[in-house]
Design a protein around this motif. Sequence first.
Motif, PDB file in Angstrom:
ATOM      1  N   HIS A  91      -4.175  -2.614   6.362  1.00  0.00           N
ATOM      2  CA  HIS A  91      -3.336  -3.304   5.377  1.00  0.00           C
ATOM      3  C   HIS A  91      -2.776  -2.370   4.312  1.00  0.00           C
ATOM      4  O   HIS A  91      -1.856  -2.722   3.603  1.00  0.00           O
ATOM      5  CB  HIS A  91      -4.121  -4.435   4.706  1.00  0.00           C
ATOM      6  N   ARG A  92      -3.381  -1.202   4.163  1.00  0.00           N
ATOM      7  CA  ARG A  92      -2.903  -0.268   3.143  1.00  0.00           C
ATOM      8  C   ARG A  92      -2.532   1.057   3.801  1.00  0.00           C
ATOM      9  O   ARG A  92      -3.318   1.634   4.549  1.00  0.00           O
ATOM     10  CB  ARG A  92      -3.980  -0.040   2.080  1.00  0.00           C
ATOM     11  N   PHE A  93      -1.343   1.491   3.517  1.00  0.00           N
ATOM     12  CA  PHE A  93      -0.857   2.761   4.053  1.00  0.00           C
ATOM     13  C   PHE A  93      -0.383   3.636   2.904  1.00  0.00           C
ATOM     14  O   PHE A  93       0.032   3.132   1.863  1.00  0.00           O
ATOM     15  CB  PHE A  93       0.323   2.537   5.002  1.00  0.00           C
ATOM     16  N   VAL A  94      -0.437   4.945   3.117  1.00  0.00           N
ATOM     17  CA  VAL A  94       0.237   5.846   2.191  1.00  0.00           C
ATOM     18  C   VAL A  94       1.362   6.541   2.945  1.00  0.00           C
ATOM     19  O   VAL A  94       1.242   6.867   4.123  1.00  0.00           O
ATOM     20  CB  VAL A  94      -0.699   6.921   1.582  1.00  0.00           C
ATOM     21  N   LEU A  95       2.449   6.724   2.237  1.00  0.00           N
ATOM     22  CA  LEU A  95       3.594   7.426   2.804  1.00  0.00           C
ATOM     23  C   LEU A  95       3.617   8.817   2.188  1.00  0.00           C
ATOM     24  O   LEU A  95       3.741   8.968   0.974  1.00  0.00           O
ATOM     25  CB  LEU A  95       4.876   6.653   2.473  1.00  0.00           C
ATOM     26  N   VAL A  96       3.454   9.812   3.036  1.00  0.00           N
ATOM     27  CA  VAL A  96       3.387  11.178   2.551  1.00  0.00           C
ATOM     28  C   VAL A  96       4.638  11.925   3.005  1.00  0.00           C
ATOM     29  O   VAL A  96       4.899  12.057   4.202  1.00  0.00           O
ATOM     30  CB  VAL A  96       2.131  11.909   3.096  1.00  0.00           C
ATOM     31  N   ALA A  97       5.406  12.366   2.028  1.00  0.00           N
ATOM     32  CA  ALA A  97       6.592  13.161   2.321  1.00  0.00           C
ATOM     33  C   ALA A  97       6.367  14.548   1.737  1.00  0.00           C
ATOM     34  O   ALA A  97       5.856  14.678   0.627  1.00  0.00           O
ATOM     35  CB  ALA A  97       7.825  12.519   1.703  1.00  0.00           C
ATOM     36  N   SER A  98       6.698  15.575   2.484  1.00  0.00           N
ATOM     37  CA  SER A  98       6.545  16.933   1.972  1.00  0.00           C
ATOM     38  C   SER A  98       7.701  17.780   2.485  1.00  0.00           C
ATOM     39  O   SER A  98       8.313  17.443   3.502  1.00  0.00           O
ATOM     40  CB  SER A  98       5.212  17.529   2.435  1.00  0.00           C
ATOM     41  N   PRO A  99       8.012  18.879   1.780  1.00  0.00           N
ATOM     42  CA  PRO A  99       9.114  19.727   2.227  1.00  0.00           C
ATOM     43  C   PRO A  99       8.878  20.265   3.632  1.00  0.00           C
ATOM     44  O   PRO A  99       9.827  20.425   4.409  1.00  0.00           O
ATOM     45  CB  PRO A  99       9.125  20.860   1.198  1.00  0.00           C
ATOM     46  N   GLU A 100       7.618  20.527   3.986  1.00  0.00           N
ATOM     47  CA  GLU A 100       7.333  21.071   5.316  1.00  0.00           C
ATOM     48  C   GLU A 100       7.668  20.064   6.406  1.00  0.00           C
ATOM     49  O   GLU A 100       8.035  20.425   7.521  1.00  0.00           O
ATOM     50  CB  GLU A 100       5.856  21.465   5.439  1.00  0.00           C
ATOM     51  N   LEU A 101       7.475  18.783   6.073  1.00  0.00           N
ATOM     52  CA  LEU A 101       7.619  17.718   7.072  1.00  0.00           C
ATOM     53  C   LEU A 101       9.054  17.207   7.160  1.00  0.00           C
ATOM     54  O   LEU A 101       9.466  16.683   8.198  1.00  0.00           O
ATOM     55  CB  LEU A 101       6.710  16.550   6.673  1.00  0.00           C
ATOM     56  N   ALA A 102       9.782  17.298   6.076  1.00  0.00           N
ATOM     57  CA  ALA A 102      11.099  16.659   5.993  1.00  0.00           C
ATOM     58  C   ALA A 102      11.989  17.105   7.150  1.00  0.00           C
ATOM     59  O   ALA A 102      11.968  18.269   7.498  1.00  0.00           O
ATOM     60  CB  ALA A 102      11.761  17.011   4.661  1.00  0.00           C
ATOM     61  N   PRO A 103      12.750  16.209   7.776  1.00  0.00           N
ATOM     62  CA  PRO A 103      12.985  14.807   7.377  1.00  0.00           C
ATOM     63  C   PRO A 103      11.937  13.829   7.904  1.00  0.00           C
ATOM     64  O   PRO A 103      12.145  12.621   7.761  1.00  0.00           O
ATOM     65  CB  PRO A 103      14.347  14.518   7.986  1.00  0.00           C
ATOM     66  N   LEU A 104      10.851  14.335   8.483  1.00  0.00           N
ATOM     67  CA  LEU A 104       9.790  13.412   8.877  1.00  0.00           C
ATOM     68  C   LEU A 104       8.966  13.040   7.650  1.00  0.00           C
ATOM     69  O   LEU A 104       8.890  13.810   6.689  1.00  0.00           O
ATOM     70  CB  LEU A 104       8.871  14.061   9.917  1.00  0.00           C
ATOM     71  N   ALA A 105       8.356  11.881   7.699  1.00  0.00           N
ATOM     72  CA  ALA A 105       7.390  11.483   6.677  1.00  0.00           C
ATOM     73  C   ALA A 105       6.195  10.918   7.425  1.00  0.00           C
ATOM     74  O   ALA A 105       6.338  10.374   8.526  1.00  0.00           O
ATOM     75  CB  ALA A 105       7.983  10.440   5.730  1.00  0.00           C
ATOM     76  N   CYS A 106       5.019  11.080   6.841  1.00  0.00           N
ATOM     77  CA  CYS A 106       3.798  10.633   7.515  1.00  0.00           C
ATOM     78  C   CYS A 106       3.319   9.331   6.881  1.00  0.00           C
ATOM     79  O   CYS A 106       3.134   9.249   5.667  1.00  0.00           O
ATOM     80  CB  CYS A 106       2.724  11.719   7.405  1.00  0.00           C
ATOM     81  N   LEU A 107       3.130   8.322   7.718  1.00  0.00           N
ATOM     82  CA  LEU A 107       2.610   7.034   7.252  1.00  0.00           C
ATOM     83  C   LEU A 107       1.172   6.939   7.741  1.00  0.00           C
ATOM     84  O   LEU A 107       0.918   6.901   8.948  1.00  0.00           O
ATOM     85  CB  LEU A 107       3.461   5.896   7.826  1.00  0.00           C
ATOM     86  N   ARG A 108       0.246   6.939   6.787  1.00  0.00           N
ATOM     87  CA  ARG A 108      -1.179   7.028   7.139  1.00  0.00           C
ATOM     88  C   ARG A 108      -1.927   5.813   6.632  1.00  0.00           C
ATOM     89  O   ARG A 108      -1.808   5.439   5.458  1.00  0.00           O
ATOM     90  CB  ARG A 108      -1.767   8.293   6.527  1.00  0.00           C
ATOM     91  N   ALA A 109      -2.693   5.187   7.521  1.00  0.00           N
ATOM     92  CA  ALA A 109      -3.468   4.003   7.128  1.00  0.00           C
ATOM     93  C   ALA A 109      -4.692   4.429   6.336  1.00  0.00           C
ATOM     94  O   ALA A 109      -5.364   5.397   6.682  1.00  0.00           O
ATOM     95  CB  ALA A 109      -3.881   3.219   8.370  1.00  0.00           C
ATOM     96  N   LEU A 110      -4.975   3.682   5.253  1.00  0.00           N
ATOM     97  CA  LEU A 110      -6.187   3.933   4.481  1.00  0.00           C
ATOM     98  C   LEU A 110      -7.348   3.096   5.011  1.00  0.00           C
ATOM     99  O   LEU A 110      -8.498   3.365   4.695  1.00  0.00           O
ATOM    100  CB  LEU A 110      -5.942   3.597   3.000  1.00  0.00           C
ATOM    101  N   ASP A 111      -7.033   2.061   5.780  1.00  0.00           N
ATOM    102  CA  ASP A 111      -8.072   1.195   6.333  1.00  0.00           C
ATOM    103  C   ASP A 111      -8.390   1.637   7.758  1.00  0.00           C
ATOM    104  O   ASP A 111      -7.514   2.150   8.459  1.00  0.00           O
ATOM    105  CB  ASP A 111      -7.569  -0.266   6.349  1.00  0.00           C
ATOM    106  N   PRO A 112      -9.651   1.432   8.198  1.00  0.00           N
ATOM    107  CA  PRO A 112      -9.996   1.781   9.571  1.00  0.00           C
ATOM    108  C   PRO A 112      -9.072   1.048  10.531  1.00  0.00           C
ATOM    109  O   PRO A 112      -8.730  -0.098  10.252  1.00  0.00           O
ATOM    110  CB  PRO A 112     -11.437   1.280   9.715  1.00  0.00           C
ATOM    111  N   PRO A 113      -8.679   1.652  11.638  1.00  0.00           N
ATOM    112  CA  PRO A 113      -9.090   2.964  12.135  1.00  0.00           C
ATOM    113  C   PRO A 113      -8.283   4.146  11.583  1.00  0.00           C
ATOM    114  O   PRO A 113      -8.246   5.189  12.243  1.00  0.00           O
ATOM    115  CB  PRO A 113      -8.893   2.812  13.644  1.00  0.00           C
ATOM    116  N   GLU A 114      -7.695   4.027  10.421  1.00  0.00           N
ATOM    117  CA  GLU A 114      -7.015   5.136   9.760  1.00  0.00           C
ATOM    118  C   GLU A 114      -6.006   5.836  10.672  1.00  0.00           C
ATOM    119  O   GLU A 114      -6.009   7.047  10.813  1.00  0.00           O
ATOM    120  CB  GLU A 114      -8.034   6.136   9.205  1.00  0.00           C
TER     121      GLU A 114
END
Lengths: 79, 136
Positions: free
Chosen positions: B30-53
């Motif tokens: 139910h909870r995700f973080v969106l991580v954007a970084s210069p190394e990844l751009a234009p990709l962004a990483c959407l990571r779940a904080l809840d299991p199974p992460e």
Amino acid sequence: MLVVTRKRNEAIVIGDGIEVKVLRHGRDGVRLGITAPPQVAVHRQEIYDTIRAANTSAAGSGVPVQSLVDRLRGRVEPS
Amino acid sequence: MSQPAPAPSAASEPLVVEFPSGIPGFETCHRFVLVASPELAPLACLRALDPPEASFLTVDPRLLEPGYDLTLREFERARLGAADEPLLWLAIVSIADGEATANLRAPIVINPRRMTGCQFIRDEVEYPVRYPLGRV
């Protein structure tokens, strides 16, 4: 599984606010009208299963792949 | 139709986004973080904080298909608590057997104002589940 017989324009009600009505039926299939609250997602099962499988296969591919990043950067239009 | 939100900026803090129903296959996330970084751009990483992460690479679908249709149905906007504010659109990238693809059929849409997200399945628009991005 609950099995019920419905004629055209007859419906079943599921829980609070979900209604499934038979609009038409014929040899090719049954046409259903579904009324549900906005927070209830309604999908054809086969596409839902396809998306679930796609998500499962995509999970964990969170490791950046440099060649993909480089290729996508080539698509970014200069501003 | 409202303007799309800009992609997350490189300097942005990880943003916690609520997904009330999770996403298909990850209904408990139910909870995700969106991580954007210069190394990844234009990709962004959407990571779940809840299991199974689970962790997903994503890309703005308009980068792949400039004419990508950003229209949401009324009930979809309602699920995001969105009036006509700009929304953030993300296509999930999958890498299998050295082939990268992006899911244009079921985009993730985030309302940055409410920090609420949902994965919508487009029924009537024939965008591919596996839009080819080439070998990686």
